[in-house]
Every structure is written in C-alpha cells, then in structure tokens.
Design a protein around this motif. Structure first.
Motif, PDB file in Angstrom:
ATOM      1  N   THR A  10     -11.805 -38.843 -66.168  1.00 12.29           N
ATOM      2  CA  THR A  10     -12.724 -39.695 -66.908  1.00 12.29           C
ATOM      3  C   THR A  10     -12.009 -40.278 -68.113  1.00 12.29           C
ATOM      4  OG1 THR A  10     -14.572 -38.306 -66.198  1.00 12.29           O
ATOM      5  CG2 THR A  10     -14.978 -39.794 -68.046  1.00 12.29           C
ATOM      6  N   ALA A  11     -12.003 -41.608 -68.183  1.00 16.37           N
ATOM      7  CA  ALA A  11     -11.383 -42.314 -69.304  1.00 16.37           C
ATOM      8  C   ALA A  11     -12.251 -42.128 -70.548  1.00 16.37           C
ATOM      9  CB  ALA A  11     -11.245 -43.793 -68.968  1.00 16.37           C
ATOM     10  N   PRO A  12     -11.676 -42.382 -71.731  1.00 13.09           N
ATOM     11  CA  PRO A  12     -12.456 -42.229 -72.969  1.00 13.09           C
ATOM     12  C   PRO A  12     -13.757 -43.028 -72.987  1.00 13.09           C
ATOM     13  CG  PRO A  12     -10.127 -42.472 -73.482  1.00 13.09           C
ATOM     14  CD  PRO A  12     -10.277 -42.698 -72.000  1.00 13.09           C
ATOM     15  N   THR A  15     -15.381 -44.282 -67.873  1.00 10.51           N
ATOM     16  CA  THR A  15     -15.008 -44.783 -66.554  1.00 10.51           C
ATOM     17  C   THR A  15     -14.305 -43.686 -65.759  1.00 10.51           C
ATOM     18  OG1 THR A  15     -14.691 -46.995 -67.458  1.00 10.51           O
ATOM     19  CG2 THR A  15     -13.689 -46.549 -65.314  1.00 10.51           C
ATOM     20  N   ARG A  16     -14.698 -43.538 -64.492  1.00 12.01           N
ATOM     21  CA  ARG A  16     -14.016 -42.578 -63.614  1.00 12.01           C
ATOM     22  C   ARG A  16     -12.834 -43.262 -62.944  1.00 12.01           C
ATOM     23  NH1 ARG A  16     -16.901 -38.362 -60.484  1.00 12.01           N
ATOM     24  NH2 ARG A  16     -16.295 -39.674 -58.739  1.00 12.01           N
ATOM     25  N   LEU A  17     -11.690 -42.596 -62.975  1.00 13.40           N
ATOM     26  CA  LEU A  17     -10.461 -43.147 -62.416  1.00 13.40           C
ATOM     27  C   LEU A  17      -9.860 -42.149 -61.443  1.00 13.40           C
ATOM     28  CD1 LEU A  17      -9.106 -44.273 -65.869  1.00 13.40           C
ATOM     29  CD2 LEU A  17      -9.973 -45.804 -64.092  1.00 13.40           C
ATOM     30  N   TRP A  18      -9.325 -42.652 -60.325  1.00 12.51           N
ATOM     31  CA  TRP A  18      -8.767 -41.793 -59.293  1.00 12.51           C
ATOM     32  C   TRP A  18      -7.317 -41.457 -59.619  1.00 12.51           C
ATOM     33  CZ3 TRP A  18     -10.470 -38.664 -55.827  1.00 12.51           C
ATOM     34  CH2 TRP A  18      -9.650 -38.207 -54.812  1.00 12.51           C
ATOM     35  N   TRP A  46     -16.107 -47.982 -48.306  1.00 11.63           N
ATOM     36  CA  TRP A  46     -16.399 -46.677 -48.894  1.00 11.63           C
ATOM     37  C   TRP A  46     -15.433 -46.299 -50.024  1.00 11.63           C
ATOM     38  CZ3 TRP A  46     -12.558 -43.081 -48.710  1.00 11.63           C
ATOM     39  CH2 TRP A  46     -11.556 -43.255 -47.744  1.00 11.63           C
ATOM     40  N   THR A  47     -14.363 -47.052 -50.227  1.00  6.91           N
ATOM     41  CA  THR A  47     -13.388 -46.725 -51.271  1.00  6.91           C
ATOM     42  C   THR A  47     -13.858 -47.258 -52.621  1.00  6.91           C
ATOM     43  OG1 THR A  47     -12.091 -48.752 -50.974  1.00  6.91           O
ATOM     44  CG2 THR A  47     -11.476 -46.846 -49.606  1.00  6.91           C
ATOM     45  N   ALA A  48     -13.224 -46.795 -53.687  1.00  2.80           N
ATOM     46  CA  ALA A  48     -13.516 -47.321 -55.023  1.00  2.80           C
ATOM     47  C   ALA A  48     -13.231 -48.818 -55.019  1.00  2.80           C
ATOM     48  CB  ALA A  48     -12.661 -46.611 -56.072  1.00  2.80           C
ATOM     49  N   GLN A  49     -14.183 -49.612 -55.515  1.00  6.11           N
ATOM     50  CA  GLN A  49     -14.073 -51.076 -55.498  1.00  6.11           C
ATOM     51  C   GLN A  49     -13.900 -51.601 -54.074  1.00  6.11           C
ATOM     52  OE1 GLN A  49     -14.719 -52.766 -58.247  1.00  6.11           O
ATOM     53  NE2 GLN A  49     -14.729 -50.979 -59.553  1.00  6.11           N
ATOM     54  N   LEU A  96      -4.002 -45.934 -70.269  1.00  5.64           N
ATOM     55  CA  LEU A  96      -5.099 -45.354 -71.036  1.00  5.64           C
ATOM     56  C   LEU A  96      -4.714 -43.941 -71.459  1.00  5.64           C
ATOM     57  CD1 LEU A  96      -7.953 -46.385 -68.582  1.00  5.64           C
ATOM     58  CD2 LEU A  96      -7.338 -47.525 -70.724  1.00  5.64           C
ATOM     59  N   PRO A  97      -5.343 -43.398 -72.478  1.00  5.13           N
ATOM     60  CA  PRO A  97      -5.044 -42.011 -72.840  1.00  5.13           C
ATOM     61  C   PRO A  97      -5.292 -41.076 -71.649  1.00  5.13           C
ATOM     62  CG  PRO A  97      -6.349 -43.062 -74.561  1.00  5.13           C
ATOM     63  CD  PRO A  97      -6.307 -44.018 -73.393  1.00  5.13           C
ATOM     64  N   GLY A  98      -4.266 -40.401 -71.188  1.00  6.64           N
ATOM     65  CA  GLY A  98      -4.394 -39.440 -70.097  1.00  6.64           C
ATOM     66  C   GLY A  98      -4.338 -40.022 -68.697  1.00  6.64           C
ATOM     67  N   TRP A  99      -4.170 -41.346 -68.571  1.00  3.72           N
ATOM     68  CA  TRP A  99      -4.146 -41.946 -67.234  1.00  3.72           C
ATOM     69  C   TRP A  99      -3.442 -43.299 -67.286  1.00  3.72           C
ATOM     70  CZ3 TRP A  99      -5.697 -46.154 -64.301  1.00  3.72           C
ATOM     71  CH2 TRP A  99      -5.784 -45.952 -62.916  1.00  3.72           C
ATOM     72  N   SER A 100      -2.645 -43.579 -66.261  1.00  3.72           N
ATOM     73  CA  SER A 100      -2.004 -44.899 -66.162  1.00  3.72           C
ATOM     74  C   SER A 100      -1.927 -45.313 -64.697  1.00  3.72           C
ATOM     75  CB  SER A 100      -0.607 -44.878 -66.778  1.00  3.72           C
ATOM     76  OG  SER A 100       0.240 -44.025 -66.033  1.00  3.72           O
ATOM     77  N   TYR A 101      -1.799 -46.628 -64.505  1.00  2.00           N
ATOM     78  CA  TYR A 101      -1.577 -47.190 -63.179  1.00  2.00           C
ATOM     79  C   TYR A 101      -0.287 -47.988 -63.243  1.00  2.00           C
ATOM     80  CZ  TYR A 101      -2.308 -49.406 -58.675  1.00  2.00           C
ATOM     81  OH  TYR A 101      -2.166 -49.805 -57.370  1.00  2.00           O
TER      82      TYR A 101
END
Length: 159
Positions: A10-12, A15-18, A46-49, A96-101
């Motif tokens: 969960t982003a700050p 938002t939920r991110l895989w 059925w996938t995200a987006q 993002l803090p704790g997550w990147s793509y």
C-alpha cells in the motif's frame, strides 16, 4: 511457482500496488528507426487495470534486478526467447516510498514469436509512433513519453 515478490503493498496515498519488492516491465523494441515496433500486451480483464494495453511485467522477487524480473515476466507472459533480446537501459518510471516500477528497455532485430498466457487478451507488435493511440495502462501512459524518447536513442540507425 510463485516468487517471494508476489503480493500487494500500500502506497502512502492508500493505492494498492503489486509487488512486495517493486515491479518491472519489458519495453521490447524490434527493428530500428521509423520501422521500430514494440511488443504491447492487452491485459486480461481480471488483472489490475485489466482491458488496457501495457508491457509484459510484474512483481520483482527479492533476489532479482529489475532487468531479470522484466525478462522473467516476459518469458512467462509471452513465451519470448530471452536469448534473442539485449537489455540496453533501465528507467525507474514510478518511484514511491517503499515501491518502484522500472521499465526495462530491450532490443531485438525483428519481432519475436510470442504466445500469450492467461494474463493477456492479446499480444501485438505496434509501431512506436502508434502506441499512444491505444487505451494504455495509466502507469504506462504516464511514462510513455520518457520511455519512447529513451528507446528511440537506442533504435536510431547507425551508418
């Protein structure tokens, strides 16, 4: 077998991110110059987006680089031959803090044979100039200009 990176964070902003360790996708470009095409994935509903177009990719495992994850995911989702491509650049397109793509740009001389798995409605080689005309995954759409600009540097014909 599921890797240790599969799972939601969960982003700050809520938002939920895989991807527990972030995620990566492969922007695979075949050919050079104005003839260059990229492999796009029409994401399964059925996938995200789901229903949007993007690039093959997914969660990074704890032991993987972004390039390793992007290539692994593309093998799983598209049945590409990883020996037929060359990774040329990695772009962090969301940080993002704790997550990147990371969008991993790779090249191949000509469009590779592909076979879609259950995560895709369709796989398609699309001219670089036509990508913006597709209904794109929001994250991919937001980074498209930067990705295309970087990819074009690597696909310019050399004399």
């Amino acid at each position: 077998m599921l890797g240790d990176g599969n799972g939601w964070v969960t982003a700050p902003d809520g938002t939920r991110l895989w991807g527990k360790y972030g995620a990566a996708g492969l922007f695979l470009v075949a050919g050079t110059g104005t003839d260059a095409k990229a492999l796009l994935q029409h994401r399964a509903a059925w996938t995200a987006q789901g229903g949007t177009w993007g690039i093959p990719g997914g969660a990074r495992d704890s032991h993987e680089t972004a390039a390793q994850a992007a290539v692994r995911e593309s093998v799983e989702e598209c049945a590409i031959d990883p020996d037929e491509l060359r990774v040329v650049e990695e772009l962090t397109t969301t940080d993002l803090p704790g997550w990147s793509y990371t969008t991993v740009i790779a090249l191949c001389p000509a469009p590779l044979a592909v076979t879609a798995n259950e995560e895709s409605e369709e796989l398609r080689w699309v001219a670089l100039r036509d990508i913006a005309g597709y209904e794109l995954h929001p994250g991919f759409a937001a980074s498209l200009s930067n990705v295309l600009q970087t990819a074009m540097v690597h696909t310019e014909p050399h004399d």
